[in-house]
Design a protein around this motif. Structure first.
Motif, short mmCIF file in Angstrom:
data_model
loop_
_atom_site.label_atom_id
_atom_site.label_comp_id
_atom_site.label_asym_id
_atom_site.label_seq_id
_atom_site.Cartn_x
_atom_site.Cartn_y
_atom_site.Cartn_z
N LYS A 136 0.85 -1.19 0.00
CA LYS A 136 0.00 0.00 0.00
C LYS A 136 0.89 1.24 0.00
N MET A 137 0.40 2.28 -0.65
CA MET A 137 1.16 3.52 -0.77
C MET A 137 0.37 4.69 -0.20
N GLU A 138 1.11 5.72 0.21
CA GLU A 138 0.45 6.95 0.68
C GLU A 138 -0.22 7.68 -0.48
N PRO A 139 -1.25 8.48 -0.20
CA PRO A 139 -1.85 9.28 -1.27
C PRO A 139 -0.83 10.24 -1.88
N ASN A 140 -0.86 10.35 -3.21
CA ASN A 140 0.02 11.29 -3.94
C ASN A 140 1.49 11.08 -3.59
N TYR A 141 1.90 9.82 -3.54
CA TYR A 141 3.26 9.50 -3.14
C TYR A 141 4.29 10.04 -4.14
N ASN A 142 5.52 10.17 -3.66
CA ASN A 142 6.61 10.74 -4.46
C ASN A 142 7.69 9.68 -4.65
N LEU A 143 7.71 9.09 -5.86
CA LEU A 143 8.66 8.02 -6.17
C LEU A 143 9.61 8.46 -7.28
N TYR A 144 10.86 7.99 -7.17
CA TYR A 144 11.90 8.29 -8.14
C TYR A 144 12.69 7.00 -8.39
N GLY A 145 13.24 6.87 -9.60
CA GLY A 145 14.04 5.68 -9.89
C GLY A 145 13.33 4.75 -10.87
N LEU A 146 13.41 3.43 -10.60
CA LEU A 146 12.76 2.41 -11.44
C LEU A 146 13.10 2.63 -12.91
N GLY A 147 14.36 2.44 -13.26
CA GLY A 147 14.78 2.72 -14.64
C GLY A 147 15.38 1.49 -15.30
N GLU A 148 15.89 1.67 -16.48
CA GLU A 148 16.19 2.91 -17.17
C GLU A 148 14.98 3.31 -18.02
N VAL A 149 14.65 4.58 -17.99
CA VAL A 149 13.48 5.04 -18.72
C VAL A 149 13.60 6.54 -18.98
N ILE A 150 13.02 7.00 -20.09
CA ILE A 150 12.92 8.43 -20.37
C ILE A 150 11.61 8.91 -19.77
N HIS A 151 11.71 9.70 -18.73
CA HIS A 151 10.52 10.11 -17.98
C HIS A 151 10.92 11.29 -17.11
N GLU A 152 9.92 12.01 -16.62
CA GLU A 152 10.21 13.02 -15.62
C GLU A 152 10.85 12.35 -14.41
N LEU A 153 11.52 13.14 -13.57
CA LEU A 153 12.19 12.57 -12.41
C LEU A 153 11.19 11.92 -11.46
N ARG A 154 10.13 12.63 -11.13
CA ARG A 154 9.08 12.07 -10.27
C ARG A 154 8.17 11.22 -11.14
N LEU A 155 7.89 9.99 -10.70
CA LEU A 155 7.26 9.02 -11.59
C LEU A 155 5.76 9.16 -11.70
N GLY A 156 5.10 9.68 -10.68
CA GLY A 156 3.64 9.71 -10.73
C GLY A 156 3.07 8.40 -10.21
N ASN A 157 1.75 8.30 -10.21
CA ASN A 157 1.11 7.14 -9.58
C ASN A 157 0.11 6.45 -10.49
N ASN A 158 0.37 6.47 -11.81
CA ASN A 158 -0.52 5.77 -12.72
C ASN A 158 0.26 5.32 -13.95
N LEU A 159 1.24 4.44 -13.72
CA LEU A 159 2.04 3.94 -14.83
C LEU A 159 2.53 2.53 -14.51
N THR A 160 2.96 1.85 -15.55
CA THR A 160 3.56 0.52 -15.40
C THR A 160 4.97 0.58 -15.95
N ARG A 161 5.94 0.24 -15.11
CA ARG A 161 7.33 0.29 -15.51
C ARG A 161 7.84 -1.13 -15.75
N ALA A 162 8.22 -1.42 -16.99
CA ALA A 162 8.74 -2.74 -17.34
C ALA A 162 10.26 -2.74 -17.24
N MET A 163 10.80 -3.86 -16.76
CA MET A 163 12.25 -4.05 -16.69
C MET A 163 12.63 -5.18 -17.63
N TRP A 164 13.15 -4.84 -18.78
CA TRP A 164 13.64 -5.84 -19.73
C TRP A 164 14.57 -5.11 -20.68
N ALA A 165 15.88 -5.32 -20.53
CA ALA A 165 16.88 -4.56 -21.28
C ALA A 165 16.76 -4.87 -22.77
#
Length: 979
Positions: free
Chosen positions: A210-239
């Motif tokens: 579970k996450m806090e409302p409007n949480y602030n996450l960074y990382g989960l890469g490598e990806v071209i994206h804003e620094l703050r990831l937001g809370n409605n996306l799917t990040r795939a890890m497959w080089a």
């Protein structure tokens, strides 16, 4: 034996006859190309050479259908896909044992197995380890020990250390088994699986928090994206090899996130807290960020979670980076400016670029070679016609005599010789066959790919000692041809243009090249080009039609090919959310059923390929050049890659928005533990223009790795080609070089404790929630605020000067205090050629007079820039050494200001041969009555009452032994209490 390629012998007449058709096409296309060049020349105003690249001779191309495959619909986008959380039973715990170092338990399946995306395991083993006071490990494995675990001899797991007072609490429920991790100091729950089910199948693992409302996450890469990831996306890890897609998987896999919390009651929280979470896995996965939850969906392996308590963002980053492997300390010259282009077609081109940079007085440290230098794109070879070994030898002698360096590219795919052509001899390939180093199909035949040279094989770097021996031999042989200073490891995700093995039957088609660049110069230009470049380039429209991607459901005849333990690895039941350009897991990269020599499948270790190649190259460098720091630049990365290499962002485009994305790219890699990182300045794909290139050259000067690079079909973009770019580059590089002692100290700090070299504003100002999204400004270290222009057709830029009302910022260019409200968005002048820089009060910057190279700069006099805070204090440090892998002599200098005195103290034996010539102190509120050192040194000083700057100058004329050794105190206010 030297790895110069033995050229196939052809009968010249039969060769000419067999290529008549191809040659006629070449003549026709060349004629059209000449007309195109003449047309372009009529409209182009360029400083040195035409903008249109040279055409390339046509080459045989392979069939495009080799890249075909069955498209997979991502499970997360499939509304009819079964939902494991609803259908699976979860687990309960028993036989729980608590010790001073952690908890162990059995986990039993809590009902009928669901077997949705694989085979459920009935029994699991839980191991909770209190690794350090700030680090906790939660590990869940199958009791049968079948699932893949990354071995320590491949990539070391974070090691448990002595801990006395854990700052966290691991708590759990027995039935169903749920756990949560709490920070003891404030009771904040950092990770909470309550209300969700643990799912553990042979091809599908799921754990949710579970996450806090409007949480602030960074990382989960490598990806071209804003620094703050937001809370409605799917990040795939497959080089995979994709040219910088927006918001999709690409070259690296880093399943770690940094979370910053400003508190549930935002009004009452006066400071933030940060922590990091790392899932140690080399498998493909989806990470689902949703408004209230975060879910890991992994294609196999084990659950191996690490929690880092922080409390600050920088502390959490340090804790993570220290656990996966601290970054390598690079050689000093790596911090210089680098130039590359795919399209330097011979030694004279390289020599001319170096010469023109010097004539334009734009400092150049390193010249690079892309594929051009190779014989038919084959690793470890030279094209003897255009890059003859003797010519290369003379050129590199000249280069090194001028304290400049050379780095060539090495691709991962190894050309496979044509078995039907006995003259098609390629020694590295046959040497690899003799040592059994290549990746295999399940039937033990060679896995064949298709890359630049044609059909290729791929070295198996995974636990194959012969591959290391082969690489060392290849490097040793190549060093007799080229006195290289490092290597650029490209296409190592790994990249191939076939989907699945091309097949051994294709080798008789070699040599084959997939792409034909004849007559296809890029007509793509940056945003705003038509307005700004009507007289400085081709009048071209950069807009492109975007074709909709249709994503059909998985074909019903998708093959089922089970491995030895019953998994369908090529088309697993759960389909991760790959980039739309990718059909399935094998698209643009190795097939998951590739078999390594110890029997491990690519499916389990795919994201480790680039890491194992980089580690092999690093070990090879040390074998051939002991105690010298290797320089490697790698495209593919994995946690720990920073211990061996630097990184660049890959194949970006010449667009303002890609320049803007370069900031969050670089900041994210500070989290990932690869601090020496940059992007292709001015853009790799498409054509730049003078406005974009000028802006980007200035931005690039403040990123840790600084290289201009673009592709063969684009216009040349060396900094000297436009007068505006040349001037902007000279200014920026001179600033960068003047700060080299500061940059080197930042690199050392990253090396010893994982501190980021460049930093997000939110990391340095953790009390300001308004900065959580800020990624259009950044800090070099903690002291220099960079506010670049990131859009076309503007002469101003908006930014903030963070901090409270007591925080002071000084303008870099005139050293005056910036009189604007802190934290308020303000507009700054930013004419072309100017990048806004500010120095943070409380900082001490070591500097040198800039020279043409880093070597020349290091011979120039030292300076100190002291920027006082509102309380009249400041601090800084200097680190220098002999640049050995394990330095025999080092120097650490600590500098502090308090009560009107600058105290400088050092330790170490490294001797600085240059003198301290000047100290500039900003923010001295009134004229001192006396300025003196604590040693008998004459002090020449001046004070400007308007700017409140105190300058101590000509110190080098009186440098005594104490000043040379950096052990002294300078006092300017003991007789004037007003300061």
């Amino acid at each position: 034996m030297h790895y110069t390629q033995l050229r196939p012998v052809h009968n010249r007449w039969s060769y000419a006859i067999s290529n008549v058709k191809e040659n006629l096409w070449f003549i026709l296309l060349s004629s059209l190309g000449i007309l195109f060049i003449l047309y372009g020349a009529a409209f182009a105003v360029v400083t040195f050479t035409p903008l249109v690249p040279s055409f390339i001779s046509p080459k045989q191309t392979s069939a495009p259908d080799l890249a075909d495959g069955i498209r997979q619909w991502p499970t997360v986008d499939n509304a009819s896909a079964p939902i494991a959380q609803e259908l699976c039973p979860g687990y309960y715990s028993e036989n729980v044992v608590r010790t001073t170092n952690g908890i162990t338990a059995w986990l039993r399946i809590a009902g009928q197995p669901c077997n949705i995306y694989g085979k459920d395991y009935n029994d699991l083993i839980l191991n909770v380890t209190y690794q350090t006071d700030n680090r906790l490990n939660v590990r869940i494995t199958d009791s049968e020990d079948i699932q893949y675990v990354i071995p320590d001899d491949v990539a070391k797991a974070p090691v448990a250390e002595t801990n006395t007072a854990q700052k966290y609490e691991f708590e759990y429920n027995t039935q169903p088994f749920e756990f949560w991790v709490t920070r003891r100091s404030d009771g904040d729950i950092l990770f909470d699986t309550r209300g969700t089910k643990l799912i553990f199948e042979d091809q599908y693992l799921e754990v949710m928090t579970k996450m806090e409302p409007n949480y602030n996450l960074y990382g989960l890469g490598e990806v071209i994206h804003e620094l703050r990831l937001g809370n409605n996306l799917t990040r795939a890890m497959w080089a995979t090899d994709l040219s910088n897609p927006i918001d999709s998987n690409m070259y690296g896999s880093h399943p770690v996130y940094l979370e910053t919390r400003y508190g549930g009651d935002l009004q009452s929280r006066t400071t933030s807290t940060s922590h990091a979470v790392f899932l140690r896995s080399s498998h493909g996965m989806d990470v689902l960020l949703r408004p209230e939850t975060l879910s890991y969906r992994v294609l196999g392996g084990i659950i191996d979670l690490y929690f880092y308590l922080g409390d600050t963002a920088i502390q959490a980053i340090q804790q993570y980076v220290s656990s996966i492997g601290l970054p390598a300390m690079q050689q000093y010259w790596v911090l210089g400016f680098h130039q590359c282009r795919w399209g330097y077609k011979n030694v004279n081109d390289l020599r001319d670029v170096v010469k023109l940079y010097r004539e334009a007085n734009i400092p150049l440290e390193v010249i690079w070679s892309d594929l051009d230098y190779m014989y038919q794109y084959r690793d470890w070879t030279l094209d003897e016609k255009n890059f003859h070994p003797d010519e290369m030898h003379h050129f590199l002698e000249e280069l090194h005599a001028n304290n400049q360096y050379y780095v060539p590219i090495i691709d991962a795919g190894i050309y496979a010789g044509n078995p039907t052509n006995l003259s098609d001899v390629y020694d590295p390939y046959t040497a690899g066959l003799d040592k059994s180093i290549y990746a295999l199909n399940p039937d033990s035949s060679l896995y064949i790919g298709n890359v630049w040279p044609g059909y290729t094989t791929f070295p198996d770097f995974y636990r194959n000692a012969n591959t290391l021996k082969w690489w060392i031999e290849a490097m040793r042989n190549f060093s007799t041809l080229v006195d290289y200073d490092g290597f650029w490891l490209d296409m190592n995700e790994i990249s191939t243009f076939c989907t699945g093995s091309c097949g051994n039957d294709k080798l008789s088609d070699n040599p084959s090249c997939l792409f034909d660049f004849v007559g296809s110069p890029s007509t793509d230009y940056p945003e705003g080009f038509n307005v700004t470049n009507s007289t400085e380039g081709f009048h071209a429209d950069s807009a492109k039609a975007v074709m909709a991607q249709i994503m059909p459901a998985v074909a019903p005849d998708a093959p089922v090919q089970l491995d030895k333990i019953g998994r369908n690895v090529n088309y697993p039941p759960y389909k991760i959310k790959l980039a739309e350009e990718l059909l399935n897991l094998a698209s643009h990269t190795l097939s998951p059923n590739v078999t390594h020599h110890d029997g491990t499948l690519e499916y389990d270790i795919h994201n480790l390929y680039a890491y194992t190649e980089t580690m092999t190259a690093y070990k090879s460098f040390l074998e051939l050049r002991p105690n010298k720091r290797p320089f490697l630049l790698t495209r593919g990365t994995f946690p720990g890659s920073g211990s061996y290499a630097a990184h660049w962002g890959g194949d970006n485009s010449s667009k303002f928005y890609y320049m803007a994305f370069s900031i969050p790219q670089v900041l994210s890699f500070q989290i990932f533990g690869i601090p020496v990182v940059g992007v292709d300045t001015c853009g790799f794909g498409g054509n730049t223009d003078f406005e974009l290139c000028a802006r980007w050259m200035q931005l690039g000067a403040f990123l840790p790795f600084y290289r201009n690079h673009n592709e063969i079909t684009s216009i040349p973009q060396e900094a000297y080609r436009w007068s505006s770019v040349a001037e902007a580059s000279r200014i920026a590089i001179n600033i960068r070089y003047s700060l080299l002692p500061y940059w080197y100290t930042l690199m050392y700090r990253a090396h010893v404790d994982g501190t980021p070299m460049v930093r997000a504003l939110a990391w340095e100002f953790p009390n300001e929630e308004a900065l959580k999204d800020a990624d259009r400004q950044f800090l070099v270290g903690s002291a220099i605020l960079v506010t670049p222009v990131l859009e076309p057709l503007v002469t101003t830029v908006n930014g903030v000067f963070p901090g409270s009302r007591n925080d002071i910022w000084y303008d870099w260019y005139n050293y005056t205090k910036i009189e604007v409200p802190n934290g308020k968005n303000v507009t700054m002048d930013a004419p072309l050629g100017h990048i806004n820089l500010a120095v943070r009060g409380g900082s001490i910057l070591p500097m040198q007079e800039p020279g043409y190279t880093t070597t020349e700069t290091r011979k120039n006099s030292l300076k100190l820039l002291v920027a006082l805070s509102s309380e009249g204090v400041a601090q800084g440090e200097i680190y220098l050494d002999d640049e050995a892998l394990v330095p025999a002599s080092t120097l650490n200098v600590e500098m502090t200001v308090a009560d009107g005195s600058l105290s400088v103290r050092s330790r170490g034996k490294f001797v600085i041969t240059t003198m301290l010539s000047k100290i500039t102190i900003l923010g001295v509120t009134s004229k001192p009555k006396r300025v003196h050192f604590d040693s008998p040194v004459v002090v020449n000083w001046a004070y400007d009452e308007t700017s409140r700057i105190l300058t101590i100058f000509d110190i080098d004329k009186f440098n005594g032994s104490d000043l040379k050794s950096f052990n002294w105190t300078l006092t300017w206010a003991e007789s004037d209490t007003s300061t």
